[in-house]
Design a protein around this motif. Structure first.
Motif, PDB file in Angstrom:
ATOM      1  N   ASP A 163      14.585  19.682  -6.012  1.00 20.20           N
ATOM      2  CA  ASP A 163      13.611  20.684  -5.572  1.00 20.20           C
ATOM      3  C   ASP A 163      12.668  21.059  -6.715  1.00 20.20           C
ATOM      4  O   ASP A 163      11.461  21.244  -6.505  1.00 20.20           O
ATOM      5  CB  ASP A 163      14.332  21.938  -5.064  1.00 20.20           C
ATOM      6  N   GLU A 164      13.234  21.186  -7.927  1.00 18.30           N
ATOM      7  CA  GLU A 164      12.398  21.508  -9.086  1.00 18.30           C
ATOM      8  C   GLU A 164      11.362  20.424  -9.325  1.00 18.30           C
ATOM      9  O   GLU A 164      10.190  20.706  -9.607  1.00 18.30           O
ATOM     10  CB  GLU A 164      13.274  21.680 -10.327  1.00 18.30           C
ATOM     11  N   ILE A 165      11.792  19.164  -9.221  1.00 21.50           N
ATOM     12  CA  ILE A 165      10.857  18.054  -9.453  1.00 21.50           C
ATOM     13  C   ILE A 165       9.788  18.038  -8.366  1.00 21.50           C
ATOM     14  O   ILE A 165       8.603  17.849  -8.652  1.00 21.50           O
ATOM     15  CB  ILE A 165      11.623  16.719  -9.495  1.00 21.50           C
ATOM     16  N   ASN A 166      10.192  18.248  -7.108  1.00 19.12           N
ATOM     17  CA  ASN A 166       9.205  18.275  -6.021  1.00 19.12           C
ATOM     18  C   ASN A 166       8.216  19.414  -6.211  1.00 19.12           C
ATOM     19  O   ASN A 166       7.022  19.274  -5.942  1.00 19.12           O
ATOM     20  CB  ASN A 166       9.916  18.410  -4.674  1.00 19.12           C
ATOM     21  N   GLN A 167       8.726  20.558  -6.678  1.00 17.79           N
ATOM     22  CA  GLN A 167       7.844  21.687  -6.940  1.00 17.79           C
ATOM     23  C   GLN A 167       6.876  21.357  -8.066  1.00 17.79           C
ATOM     24  O   GLN A 167       5.704  21.737  -8.036  1.00 17.79           O
ATOM     25  CB  GLN A 167       8.667  22.935  -7.288  1.00 17.79           C
ATOM     26  N   ALA A 168       7.374  20.614  -9.078  1.00 15.67           N
ATOM     27  CA  ALA A 168       6.500  20.203 -10.175  1.00 15.67           C
ATOM     28  C   ALA A 168       5.395  19.290  -9.669  1.00 15.67           C
ATOM     29  O   ALA A 168       4.229  19.414 -10.066  1.00 15.67           O
ATOM     30  CB  ALA A 168       7.317  19.507 -11.268  1.00 15.67           C
ATOM     31  N   LEU A 169       5.743  18.349  -8.779  1.00 20.85           N
ATOM     32  CA  LEU A 169       4.732  17.448  -8.206  1.00 20.85           C
ATOM     33  C   LEU A 169       3.683  18.252  -7.440  1.00 20.85           C
ATOM     34  O   LEU A 169       2.487  17.985  -7.548  1.00 20.85           O
ATOM     35  CB  LEU A 169       5.403  16.433  -7.284  1.00 20.85           C
ATOM     36  N   TYR A 170       4.148  19.228  -6.657  1.00 22.02           N
ATOM     37  CA  TYR A 170       3.198  20.064  -5.916  1.00 22.02           C
ATOM     38  C   TYR A 170       2.319  20.853  -6.877  1.00 22.02           C
ATOM     39  O   TYR A 170       1.097  20.961  -6.686  1.00 22.02           O
ATOM     40  CB  TYR A 170       3.978  21.015  -5.003  1.00 22.02           C
ATOM     41  N   SER A 171       2.901  21.403  -7.933  1.00 18.04           N
ATOM     42  CA  SER A 171       2.140  22.208  -8.885  1.00 18.04           C
ATOM     43  C   SER A 171       1.101  21.369  -9.613  1.00 18.04           C
ATOM     44  O   SER A 171      -0.024  21.824  -9.871  1.00 18.04           O
ATOM     45  CB  SER A 171       3.091  22.876  -9.888  1.00 18.04           C
ATOM     46  N   ILE A 172       1.471  20.119  -9.971  1.00 19.77           N
ATOM     47  CA  ILE A 172       0.504  19.243 -10.636  1.00 19.77           C
ATOM     48  C   ILE A 172      -0.668  18.958  -9.709  1.00 19.77           C
ATOM     49  O   ILE A 172      -1.835  18.989 -10.115  1.00 19.77           O
ATOM     50  CB  ILE A 172       1.182  17.936 -11.082  1.00 19.77           C
ATOM     51  N   SER A 173      -0.364  18.682  -8.441  1.00 15.71           N
ATOM     52  CA  SER A 173      -1.434  18.434  -7.467  1.00 15.71           C
ATOM     53  C   SER A 173      -2.312  19.665  -7.303  1.00 15.71           C
ATOM     54  O   SER A 173      -3.543  19.567  -7.241  1.00 15.71           O
ATOM     55  CB  SER A 173      -0.822  18.025  -6.124  1.00 15.71           C
TER      56      SER A 173
END
Length: 956
Positions: A163-173
């Motif tokens: 979930d943290e990694i997915n959130q990071a991907l969303y935040s980068i986008s």
């Protein structure tokens, strides 16, 4: 018992040599017999004999009688567990009660019948062994359940990590839209990376292909030009260039870095990182650079999960950089265009109203793509260039000014260019001359092209519309606020807290929607511009408290700087996590307990079979028969103990030790094979297989998950091929698997099932992905197998095609340590009975069952599986009166065999027998007309009773 093992011991304590000699003679073929002629000597011998399994104790002895000897033996921890049988010529009820109070398990009266003595001794010893084995199995299974609970907790932790990694991907986008420029984007990326990895030395390097150089727009979030940073950048440029040129991820240690630096002719530095990791940034059609991390002192600081994180986010970072570059390019282009417009004069026009002649300077012609004076300069000609939809509004604005209704003429309209396109034009002007009658005579003004502005306004409007639509359809709450005062919010935010949108706007939402204990935290995070997501407790309008996650940042909203906060309801996620833990725990306990119960039933069935035969051999009404009934009750208590195991679980410890995978594979296949008899299992295990280090329970879970996955792919039966092999991975192959080169042990699991297509294969290791029906799979089996293998520094690959089955290959690093021996639990035989055909794949059950049936007076024929049973019955159907049919067998199971047998002779009597209860498949067979069911273990009289009931029943 294995004859190579040392025989167990029996101690006879008796002061009568003749009795001692007779007893020893009857027991010596099976046991080592120790003899003591007094109670005190016998106690010493018992304490010093670790292999002692049973004591035969005379009651009447000089000095210390048998009762006192028994009491002392039972009070000594070394001998308390050894069964004691009293020897006596007296047969009084008072004496027997006194002996049982002292701790004895049985009485044997003199004179002795050797056969009865041997049978009763064997029965008590077998009971003691079974009790010991039962206790060991309980402890062993309990430990396994505890480890499984621990693994479930780890899976939840891994899912949170995902979930943290997915959130990071969303935040980068999202940072592409929220960052004002590329520098801000790079800083945002560094902050985001800090959430999922130690990014103290994280860097972004971009490749300038035109000049063949590496640029560092971001170095550990530092935009300064300190000398030590420049030195590090200079040293690491060859490493980045290698990643960019090859397009592959690279891991370099100090030795590798020195070799690379020397290879390009650089002077060897005095200080270099202990480890350096680089991952390429792959754009749409080329590699634009690399991201990476390094550590100055610890070569093992980063592990495979860290590298996986970099791989996961690299594509999103590359996309974000390319998008921001494009945005920057457009912005710069617009800035240059704006400056050009500012430096260029607007088109000037001069209208002679009485003659209707208009003069336009060349710049106005050029604005529309015409050559100056390309057409007559009359007003009517210019009106024909105006977009039909704008004519009416333009005429109204012009007439209003000519009539004096407006101080100045000002109107926006579209004018057709020479190429047929339309440009937006801002027309401004004023009447500067009037005739003697006061009527307008001359009007001058300028025309300014505003196409870009109108497009920007349209884009802004469309953006606002898109935001509005997105904010209304998203399940996340979106709130715009000024220090807690709601300026705007979407419907999802209001509904999340039970309000109408109008009830929220203008209110202090912190006091309205957050529990009081979190108010200070929220205000502090707003003041400190905190951008990381965090959890608090929210409060609905009806007072309901529920968990929420807040993530806020500053933004420009209709010309104002506000804070936008995303609000996520975590209730469902929390419930899901709890449900997963509960579901997996109960499923694991249920599976293990079911297997234990089945094995215990087989074990206890062997004991009950022996008891049944002894009851036939012993005279009716004898004390020995009474004792056998006591043993029978003890066996039933053992069955109750097995049922208690179903609800038992406690914590354990994670243990890593050297493992012989061949032994573990055999043990796992044995457990698996008991419940999937319809699958033929083939093994090809390499001799002298290298040892691996790991948690044997976890590796066993991986194997069972793969076996079960293969079985699910073969619902109608098939073949399972399991192989093991020593392998040495080269550098190229190792890097493909993100592993280190060296010796590995490979395990291959191949099935002949339906296989997978490419889309399923891509997601086969994703958590919660399953192709099974709802309620028949959690999607965690292969995901957990993948995680366990990766945590053991190994790799797992899958090869599959539709209709051609699947192959899973596991690679685990080899170890030089010696593996520990894995003890196999001793299989217990199940026994079973007229002209009767008994069908069971277990030899022990067929053998004992045949003897029991013959003792009951039946003629017996045996078969080892359903296919053989059908062949035997087809040839002898006129002489066979009843069939005892096992349910789970290889080649052909009980269900298919039942249908075949009824096809051969519809009225054949069939009794179904299984170690499982009469549910699932057994219930289905019974519903199809099977005559009866008997669950293992069963007593001889139970078998005899149900046989008579079926055989005496009229044929349908």
């Amino acid at each position: 018992m294995d004859k190579t093992h040392t025989k167990k011991q029996i101690l006879i304590i008796d002061d009568t040599p003749l009795d001692t000699e007779l007893l020893a003679h009857s027991l010596k073929p099976d046991y080592d017999v120790l003899v003591s002629e007094s109670g005190s000597a016998g106690i010493e011998v018992a304490s010093a004999s670790p292999r002692l399994e049973l004591i035969l104790l005379d009651i009447n002895m000089p000095g210390m009688d048998g009762y006192e000897v028994c009491r002392q033996l039972k009070s000594n921890p070394k001998t308390a567990g050894i069964p004691v049988i009293f020897l006596t010529a007296m047969d009084s009820e008072e004496g027997q009660n006194k002996g049982f109070v002292a701790g004895a398990v049985d009485y044997i009266t003199k004179p002795f019948n050797p056969m009865i003595v041997r049978a009763r001794v064997n029965a008590h010893i077998q009971t003691k062994r079974n009790q010991d084995e039962l206790e060991r199995l309980v402890q062993e299974r309990t430990h396994e359940i505890s480890l499984m609970n621990q693994r479930l907790q780890q899976e939840i932790k891994d899912r949170n990590r995902l979930d943290e990694i997915n959130q990071a991907l969303y935040s980068i986008s999202n940072a592409v839209n929220t960052s004002v420029d590329l520098s801000a984007l790079y800083r945002s990326i560094h902050r985001i990376m800090n959430r999922v990895i130690d990014a103290a030395n994280f860097f972004i390097a971009l490749y300038d292909a035109a000049n063949e150089i590496i640029l560092y727009p971001s170095w550990a979030g530092d935009a300064s030009n300190r000398p030590e940073i420049d030195t590090s950048r200079n040293i690491l440029r060859p490493l980045v260039m290698e990643v960019v040129k090859t397009g592959r991820s690279m891991v370099f240690n100090q030795k590798d870095i020195l070799e690379m630096v020397r290879k390009v002719g650089m002077v060897s530095p005095t200080e270099i990182p202990a480890v350096w990791v680089g991952v390429p940034l792959k754009g749409r059609d080329r590699i634009i650079g690399a991201i990476g991390i390094h550590h100055d002192s610890d070569a093992d600081y980063f592990d495979a999960p860290d590298l996986n994180v970099l791989h996961t986010v690299s594509g999103q970072i590359a996309m974000a950089i390319e998008q921001k570059r494009a945005h920057e390019s457009v912005r710069q282009s617009e800035e240059r265009f704006s400056k050009v417009l500012e430096a260029t004069n607007d088109g000037i026009w001069d209208w002679d109203i009485p003659t209707n002649v208009i003069y336009a300077d060349p710049r106005y012609y050029h604005m529309l793509g015409y050559v100056p004076n390309e057409f007559p300069n009359r007003v009517e000609d210019w009106w024909r260039l105006v977009h039909p939809e704008d004519v009416q509004a333009l005429r109204s604005a012009l007439i209003d000014h000519l009539k004096g209704k407006s101080e100045k003429f000002n109107a926006e309209f579209r004018a057709r260019k020479k190429n047929g396109d339309y440009s937006w034009v801002l027309g401004r002007g004023k009447v500067v001359e009037t005739d003697p009658a006061g009527r307008p005579a001359r009007m001058v003004g300028i025309h300014t092209e505003i196409t870009q502005r109108k497009l920007a306004e349209q884009a802004h409007h469309e953006s606002q519309e898109r935001y509005k639509r997105l904010s209304e359809v998203t399940i996340e709450g979106v709130l715009f606020h000024d220090k807690g005062i709601a300026i705007d919010c979407n419907e999802s935010f209001a509904a999340m807290f039970g309000y109408q949108r109008e009830e929220v706007i203008g209110k202090d939402v912190i006091k309205l929607c957050a529990c009081p204990e979190y108010h200070d935290l929220i205000y502090r995070n707003i003041r400190d511009l905190f951008h990381e997501p965090y959890e608090i407790k929210g409060q609905k309008k009806n007072g309901t408290i529920f968990p929420i996650e807040l993530e806020g940042k500053e933004c420009h909203y209709f010309g104002k700087t506000l804070r936008v906060t995303a609000v996520r309801d975590l209730s469902e996620r929390k419930r899901t996590e709890e449900n997963i833990i509960r579901m997996q725990k109960m499923e694991a306990i249920g599976t293990l307990a079911g297997g234990i119960a089945h094995d215990f039933n087989n074990l206890l069935g062997s004991i009950l079979g022996n008891i049944g035969l002894l009851q036939i051999y012993l005279p009716e009404g004898g004390r020995a028969l009474t004792r056998l009934k006591t043993i029978e009750k003890i066996v039933h208590r053992g069955a109750n103990l097995a049922r208690q195991l179903l609800g038992y679980a406690r914590r354990g410890k994670y243990q890593v030790c050297p493992i012989n995978l061949n032994l573990l594979i055999r043990e796992s296949l044995e457990m698996f094979g008991r419940t999937r008899r319809q699958i033929l299992i083939h093994t090809h295990l390499q001799e002298n297989l290298w040892t691996v280090e790991g948690d044997s329970t976890q590796i066993d879970q991986v194997l069972l998950n793969l076996f079960i996955n293969a079985a699910d792919a073969m619902p109608d039966g098939g073949e399972l091929f399991v192989e093991s092999e020593n392998m040495v991975l080269s550098k190229i192959l190792a890097k493909q698997h993100l592993s280190e080169p060296g010796p590995y042990v490979m395990i291959s699991v191949r099935d002949t099932g339906h296989g997978m297509d490419k889309e399923v294969k891509k997601r086969i290791f994703d958590p919660f992905f399953t192709t099974k029906e709802v309620g028949k799979g959690t999607g965690l089996g292969l995901a957990s197998a993948y995680g366990i293998v990766k945590n053991h520094n190994g790799n797992i690959d899958v090869y599959s095609e539709l209709g051609k089955g699947s192959i899973f290959k596991i690679y685990l690093p080899a170890s030089e340590k010696k593996a520990e021996e894995i003890s196999q639990p001793e299989e217990q035989a199940q026994k079973g009975s007229e002209t009767i055909l008994i069908v069971d794949d277990e030899y022990e059950f067929r053998d004992v069952g045949e003897e029991m049936l013959r003792e009951l007076g039946y003629e017996v024929i045996t078969a080892t599986n359903g296919q053989e049973a059908c062949a035997v019955f087809a040839a002898q159907q006129e002489t066979i009166d009843l069939i005892i049919l096992d349910m789970i067998m290889p080649i052909m199971g009980g269900g298919q065999a039942f249908d075949r047998l009824r096809t051969i002779k519809p009225d054949v009597r069939i009794l179904l027998s299984s170690g499982y209860s009469a549910d699932s498949e057994a219930a289905d067979i019974l519903s199809r007309g099977c005559d009866g069911f008997i669950q293992k273990p069963f007593r001889m009289n139970e078998l005899s009773k149900i046989l008579r009931q079926l055989l005496e029943k009229k044929i349908r």
